[in-house]
Design a protein around this motif. Structure first.
Motif, PDB file in Angstrom:
ATOM      1  N   LEU A  73       1.521  29.526  49.508  1.00 39.28           N
ATOM      2  CA  LEU A  73       0.549  30.539  49.915  1.00 39.28           C
ATOM      3  C   LEU A  73       0.739  30.956  51.369  1.00 39.28           C
ATOM      4  O   LEU A  73       0.629  32.139  51.702  1.00 39.28           O
ATOM      5  N   VAL A  74       1.035  29.998  52.232  1.00 39.24           N
ATOM      6  CA  VAL A  74       1.287  30.330  53.642  1.00 39.24           C
ATOM      7  C   VAL A  74       2.527  31.212  53.752  1.00 39.24           C
ATOM      8  O   VAL A  74       2.539  32.209  54.470  1.00 39.24           O
ATOM      9  N   PHE A  75       3.583  30.858  53.023  1.00 44.13           N
ATOM     10  CA  PHE A  75       4.822  31.636  53.058  1.00 44.13           C
ATOM     11  C   PHE A  75       4.581  33.073  52.576  1.00 44.13           C
ATOM     12  O   PHE A  75       4.995  34.041  53.221  1.00 44.13           O
ATOM     13  N   VAL A  76       3.878  33.215  51.463  1.00 40.13           N
ATOM     14  CA  VAL A  76       3.596  34.552  50.916  1.00 40.13           C
ATOM     15  C   VAL A  76       2.692  35.330  51.866  1.00 40.13           C
ATOM     16  O   VAL A  76       2.913  36.513  52.128  1.00 40.13           O
ATOM     17  N   GLY A  77       1.684  34.661  52.413  1.00 38.57           N
ATOM     18  CA  GLY A  77       0.784  35.322  53.355  1.00 38.57           C
ATOM     19  C   GLY A  77       1.505  35.840  54.583  1.00 38.57           C
ATOM     20  O   GLY A  77       1.281  36.961  55.035  1.00 38.57           O
ATOM     21  N   LYS A  78       2.410  35.025  55.124  1.00 36.83           N
ATOM     22  CA  LYS A  78       3.176  35.460  56.296  1.00 36.83           C
ATOM     23  C   LYS A  78       4.099  36.618  55.936  1.00 36.83           C
ATOM     24  O   LYS A  78       4.276  37.545  56.714  1.00 36.83           O
ATOM     25  N   SER A  79       4.685  36.569  54.745  1.00 30.52           N
ATOM     26  CA  SER A  79       5.569  37.656  54.310  1.00 30.52           C
ATOM     27  C   SER A  79       4.795  38.954  54.171  1.00 30.52           C
ATOM     28  O   SER A  79       5.250  40.010  54.607  1.00 30.52           O
TER      29      SER A  79
ATOM     30  N   HIS B   1       2.665  44.677  58.796  1.00 24.45           N
ATOM     31  CA  HIS B   1       2.879  44.991  60.209  1.00 24.45           C
ATOM     32  C   HIS B   1       3.982  46.040  60.348  1.00 24.45           C
ATOM     33  O   HIS B   1       3.867  46.961  61.141  1.00 24.45           O
ATOM     34  N   GLN B   2       5.035  45.913  59.551  1.00 25.61           N
ATOM     35  CA  GLN B   2       6.126  46.885  59.598  1.00 25.61           C
ATOM     36  C   GLN B   2       5.636  48.263  59.164  1.00 25.61           C
ATOM     37  O   GLN B   2       5.995  49.265  59.752  1.00 25.61           O
ATOM     38  N   VAL B   3       4.807  48.311  58.110  1.00 19.58           N
ATOM     39  CA  VAL B   3       4.266  49.586  57.638  1.00 19.58           C
ATOM     40  C   VAL B   3       3.398  50.216  58.720  1.00 19.58           C
ATOM     41  O   VAL B   3       3.470  51.413  58.985  1.00 19.58           O
ATOM     42  N   ASP B   4       2.545  49.389  59.379  1.00 12.69           N
ATOM     43  CA  ASP B   4       1.696  49.900  60.460  1.00 12.69           C
ATOM     44  C   ASP B   4       2.529  50.479  61.589  1.00 12.69           C
ATOM     45  O   ASP B   4       2.200  51.524  62.134  1.00 12.69           O
ATOM     46  N   GLU B   5       3.616  49.797  61.957  1.00 14.91           N
ATOM     47  CA  GLU B   5       4.474  50.306  63.026  1.00 14.91           C
ATOM     48  C   GLU B   5       5.103  51.638  62.639  1.00 14.91           C
ATOM     49  O   GLU B   5       5.171  52.557  63.447  1.00 14.91           O
ATOM     50  N   GLN B   6       5.546  51.748  61.395  1.00 14.38           N
ATOM     51  CA  GLN B   6       6.144  53.010  60.942  1.00 14.38           C
ATOM     52  C   GLN B   6       5.094  54.115  60.950  1.00 14.38           C
ATOM     53  O   GLN B   6       5.373  55.241  61.355  1.00 14.38           O
ATOM     54  N   HIS B   7       3.877  53.800  60.503  1.00 16.23           N
ATOM     55  CA  HIS B   7       2.795  54.780  60.480  1.00 16.23           C
ATOM     56  C   HIS B   7       2.459  55.212  61.899  1.00 16.23           C
ATOM     57  O   HIS B   7       2.295  56.407  62.170  1.00 16.23           O
ATOM     58  N   ASP B   8       2.351  54.244  62.827  1.00 12.94           N
ATOM     59  CA  ASP B   8       2.055  54.570  64.223  1.00 12.94           C
ATOM     60  C   ASP B   8       3.152  55.444  64.827  1.00 12.94           C
ATOM     61  O   ASP B   8       2.882  56.399  65.544  1.00 12.94           O
ATOM     62  N   ARG B   9       4.401  55.106  64.526  1.00 13.75           N
ATOM     63  CA  ARG B   9       5.530  55.874  65.052  1.00 13.75           C
ATOM     64  C   ARG B   9       5.480  57.302  64.516  1.00 13.75           C
ATOM     65  O   ARG B   9       5.688  58.258  65.249  1.00 13.75           O
TER      66      ARG B   9
END
Length: 85
Positions: free
Chosen positions: A37-43, A49-57
């Motif tokens: 669960l920790v591994f999946v949660g971090k993934s 986070h990557q999607v948010d960065e792309q959206h912000d960009r």
């Protein structure tokens, strides 16, 4: 100092057992599920986070196109006036 060669891991009852020539490590089902669960949660967190960065960009690029490079409030108002908004 020598490194022990691990034997093939095995599952007994609800535990994962990993053995070497000198040590045995036992991981119960609750530990394994928690680790998964920790591994999946971090993934998922990393992916979001990557999607948010792309959206912000993308939004930043849109602002630069619409309002000029600095994107200040004043330049936005002036651009809106020029466009009749």
């Amino acid at each position: 100092m020598t490194i022990d060669e691990p034997k093939a891991p095995r599952i007994e009852d609800d535990a994962l057992i990993i053995e070497t020539q000198t040590t045995t490590e036992v991981y119960d089902a609750k530990y394994l599920v928690s680790a998964l669960l920790v591994f999946v949660g971090k993934s998922l967190s990393y992916g979001l986070h990557q999607v948010d960065e792309q959206h912000d960009r993308h939004n930043r690029d849109d602002d630069h196109k619409r309002y000029g490079v600095n994107g200040s409030r004043q330049s936005r108002c002036e651009s809106d006036k020029q466009r009749g908004r």
